[in-house]
Design a protein around this motif. Structure first.
Motif, PDB file in Angstrom:
ATOM      1  N   UNK A 187       0.844  -1.184   0.000  1.00 33.96           N
ATOM      2  CA  UNK A 187       0.000   0.000   0.000  1.00 33.96           C
ATOM      3  C   UNK A 187       0.881   1.236   0.000  1.00 33.96           C
ATOM      4  N   UNK A 188       0.506   2.209  -0.811  1.00 34.90           N
ATOM      5  CA  UNK A 188       1.276   3.443  -0.931  1.00 34.90           C
ATOM      6  C   UNK A 188       0.673   4.507  -0.033  1.00 34.90           C
ATOM      7  N   UNK A 189       1.526   5.233   0.652  1.00 34.96           N
ATOM      8  CA  UNK A 189       1.075   6.305   1.528  1.00 34.96           C
ATOM      9  C   UNK A 189       1.907   7.542   1.277  1.00 34.96           C
ATOM     10  N   UNK A 190       1.220   8.689   1.159  1.00 36.27           N
ATOM     11  CA  UNK A 190       1.883   9.979   1.018  1.00 36.27           C
ATOM     12  C   UNK A 190       1.540  10.824   2.233  1.00 36.27           C
ATOM     13  N   UNK A 191       2.549  11.422   2.832  1.00 36.99           N
ATOM     14  CA  UNK A 191       2.337  12.255   4.003  1.00 36.99           C
ATOM     15  C   UNK A 191       2.997  13.612   3.785  1.00 36.99           C
ATOM     16  N   UNK A 192       2.176  14.668   3.859  1.00 39.81           N
ATOM     17  CA  UNK A 192       2.681  16.025   3.740  1.00 39.81           C
ATOM     18  C   UNK A 192       2.940  16.609   5.122  1.00 39.81           C
ATOM     19  N   UNK A 193       3.841  17.578   5.179  1.00 44.53           N
ATOM     20  CA  UNK A 193       4.110  18.299   6.416  1.00 44.53           C
ATOM     21  C   UNK A 193       4.649  19.682   6.067  1.00 44.53           C
ATOM     22  N   UNK A 194       4.658  20.559   7.068  1.00 48.22           N
ATOM     23  CA  UNK A 194       5.247  21.876   6.883  1.00 48.22           C
ATOM     24  C   UNK A 194       4.266  23.012   6.751  1.00 48.22           C
ATOM     25  N   UNK A 195       2.974  22.707   6.713  1.00 48.84           N
ATOM     26  CA  UNK A 195       1.997  23.778   6.619  1.00 48.84           C
ATOM     27  C   UNK A 195       1.888  24.551   7.919  1.00 48.84           C
ATOM     28  N   UNK A 196       1.127  25.649   7.876  1.00 46.25           N
ATOM     29  CA  UNK A 196       0.937  26.457   9.076  1.00 46.25           C
ATOM     30  C   UNK A 196       0.454  27.835   8.749  1.00 46.25           C
ATOM     31  N   UNK A 197       0.538  28.694   9.756  1.00 41.49           N
ATOM     32  CA  UNK A 197       0.113  30.091   9.634  1.00 41.49           C
ATOM     33  C   UNK A 197       1.353  30.955   9.452  1.00 41.49           C
ATOM     34  N   UNK A 198       1.318  31.821   8.451  1.00 38.86           N
ATOM     35  CA  UNK A 198       2.463  32.698   8.180  1.00 38.86           C
ATOM     36  C   UNK A 198       1.938  34.062   7.759  1.00 38.86           C
ATOM     37  N   UNK A 199       2.686  35.096   8.049  1.00 39.42           N
ATOM     38  CA  UNK A 199       2.288  36.441   7.655  1.00 39.42           C
ATOM     39  C   UNK A 199       2.583  36.679   6.176  1.00 39.42           C
ATOM     40  N   UNK A 200       1.868  37.596   5.564  1.00 39.29           N
ATOM     41  CA  UNK A 200       2.175  37.942   4.169  1.00 39.29           C
ATOM     42  C   UNK A 200       3.638  38.340   4.021  1.00 39.29           C
ATOM     43  N   UNK A 201       4.255  37.837   2.941  1.00 39.68           N
ATOM     44  CA  UNK A 201       5.672  38.067   2.726  1.00 39.68           C
ATOM     45  C   UNK A 201       6.569  37.011   3.329  1.00 39.68           C
ATOM     46  N   UNK A 202       5.996  36.140   4.134  1.00 43.56           N
ATOM     47  CA  UNK A 202       6.785  35.107   4.788  1.00 43.56           C
ATOM     48  C   UNK A 202       7.023  33.899   3.902  1.00 43.56           C
ATOM     49  N   UNK A 203       7.662  32.891   4.507  1.00 41.04           N
ATOM     50  CA  UNK A 203       8.031  31.680   3.772  1.00 41.04           C
ATOM     51  C   UNK A 203       7.617  30.426   4.528  1.00 41.04           C
ATOM     52  N   UNK A 204       7.369  29.385   3.784  1.00 39.39           N
ATOM     53  CA  UNK A 204       7.134  28.057   4.331  1.00 39.39           C
ATOM     54  C   UNK A 204       7.756  27.037   3.388  1.00 39.39           C
ATOM     55  N   UNK A 205       8.120  25.894   3.955  1.00 42.35           N
ATOM     56  CA  UNK A 205       8.626  24.793   3.133  1.00 42.35           C
ATOM     57  C   UNK A 205       7.785  23.562   3.415  1.00 42.35           C
ATOM     58  N   UNK A 206       7.110  23.082   2.388  1.00 42.94           N
ATOM     59  CA  UNK A 206       6.312  21.869   2.502  1.00 42.94           C
ATOM     60  C   UNK A 206       7.147  20.661   2.090  1.00 42.94           C
ATOM     61  N   UNK A 207       6.880  19.545   2.753  1.00 43.14           N
ATOM     62  CA  UNK A 207       7.550  18.288   2.422  1.00 43.14           C
ATOM     63  C   UNK A 207       6.509  17.206   2.221  1.00 43.14           C
ATOM     64  N   UNK A 208       6.834  16.246   1.395  1.00 44.50           N
ATOM     65  CA  UNK A 208       5.952  15.101   1.165  1.00 44.50           C
ATOM     66  C   UNK A 208       6.820  13.872   0.976  1.00 44.50           C
ATOM     67  N   UNK A 209       6.509  12.830   1.710  1.00 45.08           N
ATOM     68  CA  UNK A 209       7.255  11.579   1.571  1.00 45.08           C
ATOM     69  C   UNK A 209       6.302  10.473   1.132  1.00 45.08           C
TER      70      UNK A 209
END
Length: 118
Positions: free
Chosen positions: A1-23
């Motif tokens: 069985x294949x499973x994909x899990x994302x992480x790295x989301x959240x609340x950020x102010x305009x102009x900010x940065x986030x990095x999402x990951x998926x395995x």
């Protein structure tokens, strides 16, 4: 069985940065492409960025120059670096992987919420 899990989301102010990951884990072979989609309330799911096995990338016009997709083939991971975030980037972000040899299939993650707000 294949499973994909994302992480790295959240609340950020305009102009900010986030990095999402998926395995991707499980019995997954011959990954052809890895993509990030997003869906905001009331909107259809849209393609944000994609990367093929050889590293070719493509982006939605709305994120060009701000987002960067990358992948680690050895770890079956894909990343989305999001810079200069705007309120209109607020959405649930989904990872999708297309894999297979004879009849490729699409696999989806459960999504991670990204909220851009002051």
């Amino acid at each position: 069985q294949v499973k994909l899990v994302e992480s790295g989301g959240g609340l950020v102010q305009p102009g900010g940065s986030l990095r999402l990951s998926c395995v991707a884990s499980g019995r997954i072979f011959n990954i052809i492409s890895m993509d990030w989609f997003r869906q905001a309330p009331g909107n259809q799911r849209e393609l944000v960025a994609s990367v093929t096995r050889d590293g070719t990338t493509a982006y939605a016009e709305s994120v060009k120059g701000r987002f960067t997709i990358s992948r680690d083939n050895a770890k079956n991971m894909v990343y989305l670096q999001m810079n200069s975030l705007k309120p209109e980037d607020t959405a649930v972000y989904y990872c999708k992987v297309r894999a297979g040899v004879i009849s490729p299939l699409d696999y989806w993650g459960q999504g991670t919420q990204v909220t851009v707000s002051s």
